[in-house]
Design a protein around this motif. Structure first.
Motif, short mmCIF file in Angstrom:
data_model
loop_
_atom_site.label_atom_id
_atom_site.label_comp_id
_atom_site.label_asym_id
_atom_site.label_seq_id
_atom_site.Cartn_x
_atom_site.Cartn_y
_atom_site.Cartn_z
N ASP A 152 -0.42 51.05 103.35
CA ASP A 152 -1.42 50.14 102.37
C ASP A 152 -0.60 49.22 102.84
OD1 ASP A 152 -1.16 48.19 100.45
OD2 ASP A 152 -1.91 49.73 98.50
N VAL A 153 -1.02 47.76 103.45
CA VAL A 153 -0.67 46.68 104.31
C VAL A 153 -0.36 45.24 103.11
CG1 VAL A 153 -1.44 45.16 106.08
CG2 VAL A 153 -2.07 46.96 106.87
N TYR A 154 -1.74 45.80 102.24
CA TYR A 154 -1.90 45.10 101.57
C TYR A 154 -0.14 44.56 99.78
CZ TYR A 154 -2.80 42.19 96.71
OH TYR A 154 -2.62 41.14 95.85
N ARG A 155 0.34 45.92 99.96
CA ARG A 155 1.27 46.00 99.30
C ARG A 155 2.17 46.83 100.10
NH1 ARG A 155 -0.37 49.47 93.90
NH2 ARG A 155 -1.94 50.17 95.79
N ASP A 156 2.75 46.31 101.20
CA ASP A 156 3.86 46.91 102.31
C ASP A 156 4.12 48.51 101.60
OD1 ASP A 156 4.85 46.82 104.46
OD2 ASP A 156 6.44 45.41 103.48
N ILE A 157 3.26 49.58 101.71
CA ILE A 157 3.58 50.87 101.01
C ILE A 157 3.27 52.00 101.79
CG2 ILE A 157 3.47 52.54 98.82
CD1 ILE A 157 2.40 50.61 97.07
N LEU A 158 4.19 52.91 102.37
CA LEU A 158 3.61 53.70 103.38
C LEU A 158 3.59 55.27 102.66
CD1 LEU A 158 3.08 54.92 106.36
CD2 LEU A 158 5.62 55.94 106.45
N ILE A 159 2.33 55.87 102.65
CA ILE A 159 1.78 56.73 102.04
C ILE A 159 2.06 57.93 102.63
CG2 ILE A 159 -0.23 57.43 100.85
CD1 ILE A 159 -0.61 54.12 101.34
N LEU A 160 2.46 59.30 101.72
CA LEU A 160 2.75 60.71 102.31
C LEU A 160 1.37 60.97 102.11
CD1 LEU A 160 3.79 62.67 104.00
CD2 LEU A 160 5.23 63.46 102.04
N ASN A 161 0.58 61.84 101.97
CA ASN A 161 -0.23 63.22 101.82
C ASN A 161 0.67 64.90 102.05
OD1 ASN A 161 -2.84 65.13 103.50
ND2 ASN A 161 -2.10 64.74 100.97
N PRO A 162 1.67 65.18 101.30
CA PRO A 162 2.20 66.04 101.41
C PRO A 162 1.47 67.33 101.73
CG PRO A 162 2.27 65.63 99.05
CD PRO A 162 1.15 64.41 99.69
N ALA A 163 2.48 67.87 102.54
CA ALA A 163 1.59 69.14 103.23
C ALA A 163 0.91 70.36 102.30
CB ALA A 163 3.02 69.72 104.30
N GLY A 164 -0.72 70.86 102.31
CA GLY A 164 -1.35 72.11 101.40
C GLY A 164 -1.50 71.17 100.51
N THR A 165 -2.00 69.83 100.39
CA THR A 165 -2.76 69.40 99.57
C THR A 165 -3.60 68.73 99.74
OG1 THR A 165 -1.51 66.98 99.43
CG2 THR A 165 0.19 69.47 97.61
#
Length: 248
Positions: A93-106
């Motif tokens: 998320d460039v606008y809010r400078d957040i790195l996002i993870l999609n947890p394994a298996g979800t």
């Protein structure tokens, strides 16, 4: 012994054996070893899955969005809390400078906002990012955050601060938001940081390279117009090579 403690010990031992120096320096075999360990202790139990549920409150139209390279998770690696994790589903998320993870298996609809204080670096689509603290440089306008990096030598490191501006528009069916790239460029030259806002900034920094810089701009107008980020990377590589040849 907790999973976290086991992982620290495991990574420490293999770090010594394999001479691990940086995220991008790993071989395919080393990645396989780390992935095997992560699978053994179950990826859903890893430290990186302990975060706040990510939400995006901004309604947009078409492909317009607040992300780096689009609203889809991409395979990438990251260093989190001092540990290296491979082949994770990530988006930025460039606008809010957040790195996002999609947890394994979800589901891909689920994202976890990773703790910025614990993220040291990450890669998305073979693009390298590092977290830099503003205290590292004596530049008032420089802010702590994630920066795309291209290191050409120890004394010549190029940074791109990806950012976006936001504009709200109200239509008959409600409010929509539009995001526009507003990136900033910096050069770490001999351990000093310089903002690069124009061609003149580079000429003032490298006056002996004025002719070469002007020629590069003239010969690469099309890529500058279509992909400014790549143009700037190519330009930095060109200047660094020219400086290296001049020093010989």
């Amino acid at each position: 012994m907790t999973n976290s403690q086991k992982k620290i010990i495991f990574h420490s031992i293999f770090g010594l054996l394999l001479s691990i120096n940086a995220l991008h320096a790993q071989t395919a075999k080393e990645n396989e070893i780390f992935n095997w360990f992560d699978s053994t202790i179950r990826k859903e139990n890893l430290d990186i899955n302990n975060g706040v549920l990510y939400t995006n409150p901004y309604r947009t139209i078409d492909d317009n969005n607040l992300y780096f390279l689009g609203d889809k998770f991409e395979k990438g690696n990251l260093t989190y809390n001092g540990q290296i994790y491979y082949d994770n589903a990530l988006k930025y998320d460039v606008y809010r400078d957040i790195l996002i993870l999609n947890p394994a298996g979800t589901s891909e609809l689920i994202g976890v906002s990773l703790n910025t204080e614990k993220v040291d670096s990450f890669t998305i689509s073979n693009r390298n990012f590092v977290k830099i603290h503003k205290e590292q440089y004596n530049l008032p306008e420089f802010l702590t955050g994630y920066y795309e990096t291209a290191k050409f030598s120890d004394n010549f490191i190029f940074y791109i601060k990806h950012s976006k501006t936001i504009q709200k528009k109200v239509k008959d069916d409600g409010a929509y938001y539009y995001f526009k790239d507003n990136n900033h460029f910096y050069l770490d030259y001999k351990k000093n940081l310089y903002p690069i806002n124009s061609k003149n900034d580079l000429i003032n920094l490298f006056p002996e390279q004025k002719k070469q810089i002007n020629e590069f701009y003239l010969m690469n107008r099309s890529i500058r117009k279509s992909d400014l980020n790549q143009f700037m990377k190519n330009l930095m590589k060109y200047i660094n090579t020219s400086l290296s040849n001049q020093a010989k």
